[in-house]
Design a protein around this motif. Structure first.
Motif, PDB file in Angstrom:
ATOM      1  N   GLU A 144      39.205  38.812  44.507  1.00 27.77           N
ATOM      2  CA  GLU A 144      39.883  40.065  44.829  1.00 27.77           C
ATOM      3  C   GLU A 144      39.711  40.417  46.302  1.00 27.77           C
ATOM      4  O   GLU A 144      40.662  40.854  46.962  1.00 27.77           O
ATOM      5  CB  GLU A 144      39.328  41.189  43.942  1.00 27.77           C
ATOM      6  CG  GLU A 144      39.999  42.531  44.153  1.00 27.77           C
ATOM      7  CD  GLU A 144      41.477  42.524  43.822  1.00 27.77           C
ATOM      8  OE1 GLU A 144      42.217  43.334  44.422  1.00 27.77           O
ATOM      9  OE2 GLU A 144      41.899  41.705  42.973  1.00 27.77           O
ATOM     10  N   ARG A 145      38.490  40.214  46.827  1.00 24.09           N
ATOM     11  CA  ARG A 145      38.267  40.494  48.244  1.00 24.09           C
ATOM     12  C   ARG A 145      39.103  39.559  49.115  1.00 24.09           C
ATOM     13  O   ARG A 145      39.666  39.980  50.136  1.00 24.09           O
ATOM     14  CB  ARG A 145      36.780  40.358  48.581  1.00 24.09           C
ATOM     15  CG  ARG A 145      35.939  41.548  48.169  1.00 24.09           C
ATOM     16  CD  ARG A 145      34.560  41.494  48.802  1.00 24.09           C
ATOM     17  NE  ARG A 145      33.773  40.431  48.216  1.00 24.09           N
ATOM     18  CZ  ARG A 145      32.930  40.600  47.213  1.00 24.09           C
ATOM     19  NH1 ARG A 145      32.801  41.786  46.656  1.00 24.09           N
ATOM     20  NH2 ARG A 145      32.224  39.583  46.740  1.00 24.09           N
ATOM     21  N   ASP A 148      42.657  40.691  48.920  1.00 27.28           N
ATOM     22  CA  ASP A 148      42.838  41.927  49.674  1.00 27.28           C
ATOM     23  C   ASP A 148      42.899  41.640  51.166  1.00 27.28           C
ATOM     24  O   ASP A 148      43.731  42.206  51.895  1.00 27.28           O
ATOM     25  CB  ASP A 148      41.692  42.893  49.357  1.00 27.28           C
ATOM     26  CG  ASP A 148      41.916  44.267  49.972  1.00 27.28           C
ATOM     27  OD1 ASP A 148      42.965  44.880  49.698  1.00 27.28           O
ATOM     28  OD2 ASP A 148      41.052  44.720  50.743  1.00 27.28           O
ATOM     29  N   ARG A 151      46.224  40.097  51.868  1.00 28.06           N
ATOM     30  CA  ARG A 151      47.296  41.096  51.869  1.00 28.06           C
ATOM     31  C   ARG A 151      47.317  41.877  53.177  1.00 28.06           C
ATOM     32  O   ARG A 151      48.398  42.126  53.748  1.00 28.06           O
ATOM     33  CB  ARG A 151      47.112  42.059  50.693  1.00 28.06           C
ATOM     34  CG  ARG A 151      47.353  41.449  49.319  1.00 28.06           C
ATOM     35  CD  ARG A 151      47.387  42.532  48.248  1.00 28.06           C
ATOM     36  NE  ARG A 151      47.242  41.949  46.915  1.00 28.06           N
ATOM     37  CZ  ARG A 151      46.123  41.924  46.219  1.00 28.06           C
ATOM     38  NH1 ARG A 151      45.039  42.463  46.735  1.00 28.06           N
ATOM     39  NH2 ARG A 151      46.078  41.377  45.020  1.00 28.06           N
ATOM     40  N   ARG A 152      46.135  42.285  53.638  1.00 30.07           N
ATOM     41  CA  ARG A 152      46.089  43.046  54.894  1.00 30.07           C
ATOM     42  C   ARG A 152      46.597  42.205  56.055  1.00 30.07           C
ATOM     43  O   ARG A 152      47.361  42.681  56.902  1.00 30.07           O
ATOM     44  CB  ARG A 152      44.660  43.529  55.162  1.00 30.07           C
ATOM     45  CG  ARG A 152      44.209  44.650  54.244  1.00 30.07           C
ATOM     46  CD  ARG A 152      42.997  45.357  54.821  1.00 30.07           C
ATOM     47  NE  ARG A 152      41.877  44.449  54.996  1.00 30.07           N
ATOM     48  CZ  ARG A 152      40.933  44.229  54.098  1.00 30.07           C
ATOM     49  NH1 ARG A 152      40.992  44.856  52.931  1.00 30.07           N
ATOM     50  NH2 ARG A 152      39.947  43.397  54.328  1.00 30.07           N
TER      51      ARG A 152
END
Length: 402
Positions: A144-145, A148, A151-152
């Protein structure tokens, strides 16, 4: 024989009487400590044994002395039994409390650590299950990290990559509207090129969203990997000729695979385009196939000079474009209506001169799409450095001998 049956019946009646008296305790102790439960079980056993023994002793008309001996033996045995039950219950309760405290660390840092020497096999199994669950949770948190972060980065790069061509398109549109240009045909051509590039970026984003949502629909059919490679090479040859890169057959055999031909052709196209863009002029891009452990391995090897070792694990991440990433050049309008091309990124070095990074698909989506499509086929995508560049491989299940 009748005497023995009488003794058995008396013992059973005594135990039954004790059990009926202790039955309410089962309800009262529900949800209480395991220490009380074990003590109650031991007490029930002791009372049942004592009641049966006393009933038999009375029936046997023992002397007063013998009857007292029986009672003493029963009492001493009962006390030791209750003491042992209390001791074991406290140990199990302590182990349960230790496990409960350790369970609160699941998902945290540094993670779940099982208590040493659980008192029972059930607690040991529960600790092992919690440890496995903790490991899976940590892996999910890491994923997930990573997602994330991707995505950023993707949002930042998409914003950057969209800003430059959109600014160029606006400048060219305003110049055409004001009639201050001397070569409108060139502007029209450039606008079409920029629009096509933006459309390709949107298509990549849509494809990647379907892959990540696991909604990619595959039309599987049995085809030869040779035919797929031949189609992809035919499409890539004009770009290779433009950049002075030679496409080489490194040994492509007609192995059968069960895949979606259109999807795998896109995978091969992304790999070939990346390899051609990353390879300097007069370099070579080789394509090869082989069978390995019931899988067809398709390799694309280039002459990019290699990828930094610390970047290799991230090559297939969404938005990754390496350290030399820059936006393709765009047109600006001069004061006299002339046009000039300017790279919109870091520096003016050409890709061939720097060993251009891989994954340059407008917004760094090409290799992420490669991995997503290959994994949707229950395959695997890998990359490693070679002597002169790097080698991308995709592993696909084979359908057996043709």
């Amino acid at each position: 024989m009748i005497d023995m049956l009488i003794i058995v019946a008396l013992a059973a009646l005594g135990a039954l009487f004790a059990g009926l008296l202790a039955a309410p305790a089962v309800t009262l102790l529900r949800g209480r400590s395991v220490v009380l439960s074990m003590f109650a079980v031991a007490a029930l056993a002791v009372v049942a044994m004592a009641a049966g023994t006393v009933a038999v002793a009375l029936e046997m008309f023992l002397s007063g002395h013998d009857f007292r001996v029986v009672l003493i033996v029963v009492a001493v045995s009962g006390v030791f039994s209750l003491g042992a039950a209390l001791l074991f219950g406290r140990r199990i309760a302590a182990g349960s409390r230790d496990l409960a405290r350790a369970a609160t660390t699941v998902g945290g840092e540094p993670g779940f650590v099982a208590p040493a020497d659980p008192p029972t096999s059930e607690l040991a199994a529960l600790a092992a299950a919690l440890e496995t669950a903790g490991s899976r949770l940590r892996a999910a948190q890491d994923r997930e990290r990573s997602l994330d972060t991707s995505r950023r980065e993707l949002i930042a790069w998409i914003s950057h990559d969209l800003r430059t061509p959109l600014a160029g398109l606006r400048a060219m549109a305003e110049a055409l509207e004001d009639g201050v240009i001397s070569e409108p045909g060139r502007f029209h051509s450039r606008i079409r090129i920029e629009v096509d590039r933006l459309s390709g970026m949107v298509d990549d984003l849509f494809e990647l969203s379907r892959i990540q949502a696991r909604s990619l629909e595959l039309a599987l059919t049995r085809v030869s990997i040779y035919d797929l490679v031949d189609d992809a090479l035919a499409t890539a040859r004009p770009l290779a000729a433009e950049r002075g890169v030679r496409l080489v057959d490194g040994g492509v055999a007609a192995f059968p695979v069960r895949v979606d031909p259109q999807a795998i052709t896109r995978v091969l196209g992304n790999l070939l385009v990346n390899a051609i863009r990353a390879t300097p002029a007069d370099g070579t891009v080789a394509v090869s196939t082989r069978i390995e452990h019931d899988q067809v391995v398709l390799g694309v090897e280039d002459g990019c000079g290699g990828i930094p070792e610390q970047d290799l694990p991230r090559v297939f991440d969404t938005g990754w474009r390496g350290g030399q990433a820059r936006t393709p050049p765009s047109l600006t309008v001069g004061d006299s209506g002339t046009t000039a091309e300017h790279p919109a990124g870091h520096g003016t070095t050409t890709p061939a001169a720097t060993g251009q990074r891989h994954g340059d698909s407008g917004a760094g989506l090409g290799l992420a799409i490669v991995r997503g499509i290959v994994e949707a086929h229950t395959g695997h995508a890998t990359v490693r450095n070679t002597a002169v560049g790097c080698r991308f491989e995709i592993l696909l299940p084979t359908t057996g001998p043709s």
